[in-house]
Design an enzyme around this catalytic site. Structure first.
Site: not given
Ligand code: ZN
Length: 503
Positions: A267-268, A271, A297
């Site tokens: 997830h990170e 980003h 996101e």
């Molecule tokens: Zn996020």
């Protein structure tokens, strides 16, 4: 030859925003350090340093240089030029700073520190009554902020626009309406199916060092560049960009639960890859910052869910994971592991939610914060309203406010209008992924083979490189040929979970 006065103004503006970008990135590094390695005794001093950088940035933004240059330059460049986009972003940044007086900012910052502390105690002690007056105060400040910023239809729009330029409560309501009906129906069908993948395999014994090794292999494979990034450990994972050449991510490990570090790191990294791939020419300009939280996101969710929770990805990656954890995973077949990481289970806590139920958590918050802001819902009645919506949408009633309306920190920070960006991001992640898949016919085979280069290149060319040149809506239309469409997301959920649950 005399210099064109227009160029001189543009140079002034660019120079000033380069300075502001540097100040912002220096603050970013201080904040990263605060969350990772700072000795606890430095907390108060660090707070002062960050506040001073903030004051300095506000002064440099509002001392007349930016306003003068904007006045001279607006309207002077073709609509689709970088210069015109740069002026739009500079204007947004300037107007927000100019419309909110210093004493309002200060009052809000003092009240928000207090509210955060009280919230933490209230959650620990499961005592909503303690937090209620602070929430009331934060709402009052949010209403004031909306008035100061101005809005056409609803005060919510002024607040939401900060995270999602151009979006409104009405637009969000329309998108969410369809999503709610369809998701609640899908969840009922999943429950009625009687199927329930076993996910206990994720809760074995997993040495943290090996989890880290795997996480690094995975995100390196995705294309997260460690020459311009690093991975550290924190309680609350985050990605911190300091320009495209230094984008750091953090994760948390749990030695008896595989999921947090595994999917959290993906997830990170999603980003971070966005930030690492913004065009060079936009660095230190207003176009180098993110265009909207939801688009950002969408990229964390795309890498975490569309890639990281896909069957194709695990066909390639699962043998390696088994090799690292032979005792915990050696006897579990790929299909069972895939079912485990995609198990649908309604829960009280948003951050633990699966792909199907996640948006229902967000819908509850969106509907309630709208009502709170309008004062059609009293703060004192929030716990009951919260629990009623959880019962209606997720079929369960939180056993406590700590696991109910006190679970998120956002409202104590005054972040009203923020929650919808999580769900908008989910919707965008599917729409963008499907556009990429249409353009890359071999995508599934590539994911299976652990090759992510053409996906990353497609995303870089259609999304990342543009920085904040376009609004998320217009970028989405350019990249996918249509505006944001919740039906695509619903169809994706039905397809994926219909197959998994035999619907
Ligand atoms: Zn996020």
């Amino acid at each position: 030859m005399r210099e064109d006065p227009k160029n001189a103004h543009l140079n002034d503006l660019k120079k000033r925003f380069a300075l502001l970008a540097d100040l912002g990135q220096a603050a970013g590094l201080l904040a990263w350090d605060q969350s990772t390695y700072m000795p606890s005794g430095a907390a108060a001093a660090r707070g002062q340093q960050l506040a001073s950088l903030d004051v300095l940035a506000h002064e440099k933004l509002t001392d007349g240089v930016v306003e003068r240059a904007l006045g001279e330059l607006e309207g002077a460049y073709p609509d689709d030029s970088d210069e015109a986009a740069l002026l739009v972003q500079a204007r947004r940044t300037f107007d927000r700073a100019a419309k909110l007086p210093a004493d309002f900012i200060e009052a809000r910052s003092i009240q928000s520190s207090k509210a955060q502390q009280v919230w933490a105690t209230a959650r620990r002690q499961d005592d909503f009554g303690l937090f209620a007056p602070e929430l009331e105060h934060m709402l009052e400040l949010a209403r004031q902020e909306a008035d100061l910023l101005g809005f056409d239809e609803h005060p919510y729009d002024a607040l939401h626009d900060r995270y999602e330029p151009g979006s409104t409560a009405m637009r969000v309501r329309a998108l969410f309406e369809l999503l709610r009906t369809e998701t609640v129906a899908l969840l009922e069908a999943i429950r009625a199916s009687g199927a329930d993948p076993d996910d206990t395999v994720l809760r074995g014994s997993f040495a943290e060092g090996k989890q880290e090794q795997f996480a690094i292999e995975v995100v390196k494979g995705f294309g997260y560049d460690f020459m311009r990034g690093r991975l550290d450990r924190t309680v609350h994972p985050f990605a911190q960009p300091m320009g495209k050449h230094d984008v750091r991510i953090t994760t948390r490990y749990s030695s008896d639960f595989l999921s947090p570090a595994l999917f959290g790191t993906m997830h990170e990294a999603g980003h971070a890859m966005y930030e690492q791939n913004v065009a060079d020419s936009y660095q230190r300009t207003p176009l180098g910052q993110l265009t909207s939280l939801s688009l950002h996101e969408s990229q964390s969710r795309l890498w975490e869910n569309l890639v990281g929770r896909s069957y194709a990805f695990w066909e390639g990656a699962y043998p390696r994971l088994q090799e690292l954890f032979p005792a915990a995973l050696g006897d579990t077949r790929l299909d069972a592991f895939y079912g485990a990481v995609n198990r649908v289970q309604p829960s009280f806590i948003r951050v633990d939610a699966d792909e199907v139920t996640y948006n229902l958590h967000v819908l509850v918050r969106f509907e309630l914060e709208l009502a709170l802001l309008e004062a059609s819902l009293n703060v004192a009645d929030l716990p009951d309203a919260w629990n009623a919506k959880y019962e209606a949408y997720l079929g369960l009633t939180p056993p406590s406010d700590a696991q109910g309306c006190l679970q998120d920190t956002h409202w104590s920070h005054g972040l009203f209008g923020y929650f919808p960006t999580y769900t908008l991001g989910n919707l965008m992640s599917v729409q963008l992924f499907e556009a990429a898949r249409a353009a890359l016919p071999d995508l599934d085979a590539e994911l299976r083979a652990g090759r992510f280069g053409s996906l990353l290149t497609w995303l870089r060319d259609h999304v990342y490189c543009h920085g904040s040149k376009y609004t998320s809506d217009s970028l989405l239309e350019r990249a996918t040929g249509k505006p944001l469409d919740a039906e695509l997301y619903v169809a994706y959920l039905k397809r994926k979970f219909g197959a998994l649950y035999g619907l």
